[in-house]
Design a protein around this motif. Structure first.
Motif, PDB file in Angstrom:
ATOM      1  N   TYR A  17      35.880  24.305   5.168  1.00  0.00           N
ATOM      2  CA  TYR A  17      34.838  25.074   4.505  1.00  0.00           C
ATOM      3  C   TYR A  17      34.670  24.525   3.093  1.00  0.00           C
ATOM      4  O   TYR A  17      35.294  25.018   2.149  1.00  0.00           O
ATOM      5  CB  TYR A  17      35.224  26.555   4.439  1.00  0.00           C
ATOM      6  CG  TYR A  17      35.278  27.228   5.788  1.00  0.00           C
ATOM      7  CD1 TYR A  17      34.206  27.968   6.243  1.00  0.00           C
ATOM      8  CD2 TYR A  17      36.404  27.124   6.603  1.00  0.00           C
ATOM      9  CE1 TYR A  17      34.243  28.598   7.485  1.00  0.00           C
ATOM     10  CE2 TYR A  17      36.450  27.741   7.841  1.00  0.00           C
ATOM     11  CZ  TYR A  17      35.369  28.470   8.272  1.00  0.00           C
ATOM     12  OH  TYR A  17      35.401  29.088   9.492  1.00  0.00           O
ATOM     13  N   PRO A  18      33.836  23.502   2.910  1.00  0.00           N
ATOM     14  CA  PRO A  18      33.675  22.928   1.569  1.00  0.00           C
ATOM     15  C   PRO A  18      32.939  23.884   0.638  1.00  0.00           C
ATOM     16  O   PRO A  18      32.233  24.798   1.085  1.00  0.00           O
ATOM     17  CB  PRO A  18      32.856  21.667   1.817  1.00  0.00           C
ATOM     18  CG  PRO A  18      32.193  21.856   3.123  1.00  0.00           C
ATOM     19  CD  PRO A  18      33.041  22.809   3.910  1.00  0.00           C
ATOM     20  N   ASP A  19      33.111  23.654  -0.661  1.00  0.00           N
ATOM     21  CA  ASP A  19      32.370  24.421  -1.654  1.00  0.00           C
ATOM     22  C   ASP A  19      30.873  24.266  -1.387  1.00  0.00           C
ATOM     23  O   ASP A  19      30.435  23.300  -0.766  1.00  0.00           O
ATOM     24  CB  ASP A  19      32.663  23.904  -3.065  1.00  0.00           C
ATOM     25  CG  ASP A  19      34.104  24.114  -3.472  1.00  0.00           C
ATOM     26  OD1 ASP A  19      34.867  24.749  -2.721  1.00  0.00           O
ATOM     27  OD2 ASP A  19      34.475  23.620  -4.547  1.00  0.00           O
ATOM     28  N   LYS A  20      30.083  25.207  -1.886  1.00  0.00           N
ATOM     29  CA  LYS A  20      28.643  25.128  -1.714  1.00  0.00           C
ATOM     30  C   LYS A  20      28.093  23.987  -2.569  1.00  0.00           C
ATOM     31  O   LYS A  20      28.508  23.791  -3.705  1.00  0.00           O
ATOM     32  CB  LYS A  20      27.967  26.434  -2.104  1.00  0.00           C
ATOM     33  CG  LYS A  20      26.465  26.376  -1.874  1.00  0.00           C
ATOM     34  CD  LYS A  20      25.781  27.663  -2.172  1.00  0.00           C
ATOM     35  CE  LYS A  20      24.288  27.489  -1.932  1.00  0.00           C
ATOM     36  NZ  LYS A  20      23.557  28.701  -2.205  1.00  0.00           N
ATOM     37  N   ALA A  24      29.645  18.502  -2.721  1.00  0.00           N
ATOM     38  CA  ALA A  24      30.899  18.863  -2.052  1.00  0.00           C
ATOM     39  C   ALA A  24      30.821  18.560  -0.561  1.00  0.00           C
ATOM     40  O   ALA A  24      31.766  18.024   0.021  1.00  0.00           O
ATOM     41  CB  ALA A  24      31.215  20.333  -2.279  1.00  0.00           C
ATOM     42  N   TRP A  28      33.271  15.851   1.464  1.00  0.00           N
ATOM     43  CA  TRP A  28      34.128  16.182   2.598  1.00  0.00           C
ATOM     44  C   TRP A  28      33.737  15.406   3.844  1.00  0.00           C
ATOM     45  O   TRP A  28      34.590  14.988   4.614  1.00  0.00           O
ATOM     46  CB  TRP A  28      34.126  17.684   2.861  1.00  0.00           C
ATOM     47  CG  TRP A  28      35.063  18.356   1.925  1.00  0.00           C
ATOM     48  CD1 TRP A  28      34.742  19.035   0.788  1.00  0.00           C
ATOM     49  CD2 TRP A  28      36.485  18.375   2.012  1.00  0.00           C
ATOM     50  NE1 TRP A  28      35.874  19.477   0.168  1.00  0.00           N
ATOM     51  CE2 TRP A  28      36.970  19.092   0.906  1.00  0.00           C
ATOM     52  CE3 TRP A  28      37.396  17.868   2.916  1.00  0.00           C
ATOM     53  CZ2 TRP A  28      38.317  19.300   0.686  1.00  0.00           C
ATOM     54  CZ3 TRP A  28      38.741  18.083   2.692  1.00  0.00           C
ATOM     55  CH2 TRP A  28      39.184  18.790   1.585  1.00  0.00           C
ATOM     56  N   LEU A  47      28.171  28.218   3.969  1.00  0.00           N
ATOM     57  CA  LEU A  47      28.005  28.524   2.544  1.00  0.00           C
ATOM     58  C   LEU A  47      26.697  27.962   2.000  1.00  0.00           C
ATOM     59  O   LEU A  47      26.143  28.483   1.034  1.00  0.00           O
ATOM     60  CB  LEU A  47      29.173  27.973   1.733  1.00  0.00           C
ATOM     61  CG  LEU A  47      30.518  28.657   1.937  1.00  0.00           C
ATOM     62  CD1 LEU A  47      31.580  28.023   1.043  1.00  0.00           C
ATOM     63  CD2 LEU A  47      30.433  30.141   1.674  1.00  0.00           C
ATOM     64  N   ASP A  54      26.040  26.683  -6.545  1.00  0.00           N
ATOM     65  CA  ASP A  54      26.712  25.423  -6.220  1.00  0.00           C
ATOM     66  C   ASP A  54      28.086  25.407  -6.885  1.00  0.00           C
ATOM     67  O   ASP A  54      28.233  25.818  -8.034  1.00  0.00           O
ATOM     68  CB  ASP A  54      25.895  24.231  -6.705  1.00  0.00           C
ATOM     69  CG  ASP A  54      24.754  23.894  -5.766  1.00  0.00           C
ATOM     70  OD1 ASP A  54      24.559  24.619  -4.772  1.00  0.00           O
ATOM     71  OD2 ASP A  54      24.051  22.902  -6.029  1.00  0.00           O
ATOM     72  N   ASP A  56      30.614  27.212  -5.796  1.00  0.00           N
ATOM     73  CA  ASP A  56      31.352  28.372  -5.302  1.00  0.00           C
ATOM     74  C   ASP A  56      31.939  28.046  -3.930  1.00  0.00           C
ATOM     75  O   ASP A  56      31.456  27.167  -3.224  1.00  0.00           O
ATOM     76  CB  ASP A  56      30.445  29.601  -5.194  1.00  0.00           C
ATOM     77  CG  ASP A  56      30.157  30.243  -6.548  1.00  0.00           C
ATOM     78  OD1 ASP A  56      30.751  29.801  -7.546  1.00  0.00           O
ATOM     79  OD2 ASP A  56      29.335  31.175  -6.591  1.00  0.00           O
ATOM     80  N   ASP A  57      32.985  28.787  -3.554  1.00  0.00           N
ATOM     81  CA  ASP A  57      33.656  28.506  -2.294  1.00  0.00           C
ATOM     82  C   ASP A  57      33.807  29.764  -1.455  1.00  0.00           C
ATOM     83  O   ASP A  57      33.281  30.823  -1.796  1.00  0.00           O
ATOM     84  CB  ASP A  57      35.002  27.826  -2.538  1.00  0.00           C
ATOM     85  CG  ASP A  57      35.966  28.674  -3.351  1.00  0.00           C
ATOM     86  OD1 ASP A  57      35.788  29.910  -3.436  1.00  0.00           O
ATOM     87  OD2 ASP A  57      36.912  28.106  -3.897  1.00  0.00           O
ATOM     88  N   LEU A  58      34.542  29.636  -0.367  1.00  0.00           N
ATOM     89  CA  LEU A  58      34.734  30.750   0.560  1.00  0.00           C
ATOM     90  C   LEU A  58      35.377  31.950  -0.134  1.00  0.00           C
ATOM     91  O   LEU A  58      35.019  33.099   0.134  1.00  0.00           O
ATOM     92  CB  LEU A  58      35.582  30.292   1.749  1.00  0.00           C
ATOM     93  CG  LEU A  58      35.743  31.239   2.910  1.00  0.00           C
ATOM     94  CD1 LEU A  58      34.391  31.604   3.512  1.00  0.00           C
ATOM     95  CD2 LEU A  58      36.625  30.619   3.974  1.00  0.00           C
ATOM     96  N   ASP A  60      34.963  32.851  -3.232  1.00  0.00           N
ATOM     97  CA  ASP A  60      33.903  33.530  -3.997  1.00  0.00           C
ATOM     98  C   ASP A  60      33.043  34.401  -3.091  1.00  0.00           C
ATOM     99  O   ASP A  60      32.657  35.505  -3.470  1.00  0.00           O
ATOM    100  CB  ASP A  60      33.017  32.500  -4.710  1.00  0.00           C
ATOM    101  CG  ASP A  60      33.772  31.734  -5.769  1.00  0.00           C
ATOM    102  OD1 ASP A  60      34.422  32.379  -6.620  1.00  0.00           O
ATOM    103  OD2 ASP A  60      33.731  30.490  -5.737  1.00  0.00           O
TER     104      ASP A  60
END
Length: 73
Positions: A17-20, A24, A28, A47, A54, A56-58, A60
């Motif tokens: 699950y890469p960052d938005k 990112a 990956w 995401l 941009d 932010d991740d899972l 967040d």
């Protein structure tokens, strides 16, 4: 992440699950493409469809969901 670190999970389905954000996601994809034939790897892009910023991740997403649910801002 590299092939050696993933070896214990060789027979598992692995989802990243890469960052938005396109940067990112591209990073990956480039990192996982060379080992994708050895492992059962997928990259979740949900995401990208979210309202997160941009970078932010899972985590967040989870924090935002539950803080709004509990009335926090």
């Amino acid at each position: 992440i590299n092939e050696d670190r993933l070896l214990p999970f060789k027979h598992c389905k692995i989802t990243f699950y890469p960052d938005k954000g396109a940067k990112a996601l591209d990073k990956w994809r480039a990192k996982l493409l060379p080992i994708g034939e050895t492992f059962n790897i997928s990259i979740n892009t949900s995401l990208e469809k979210s309202t997160l910023k941009d970078g932010d991740d899972l985590g967040d997403l989870i924090i935002n969901k539950y803080s709004k649910k509990n009335g926090e801002t």
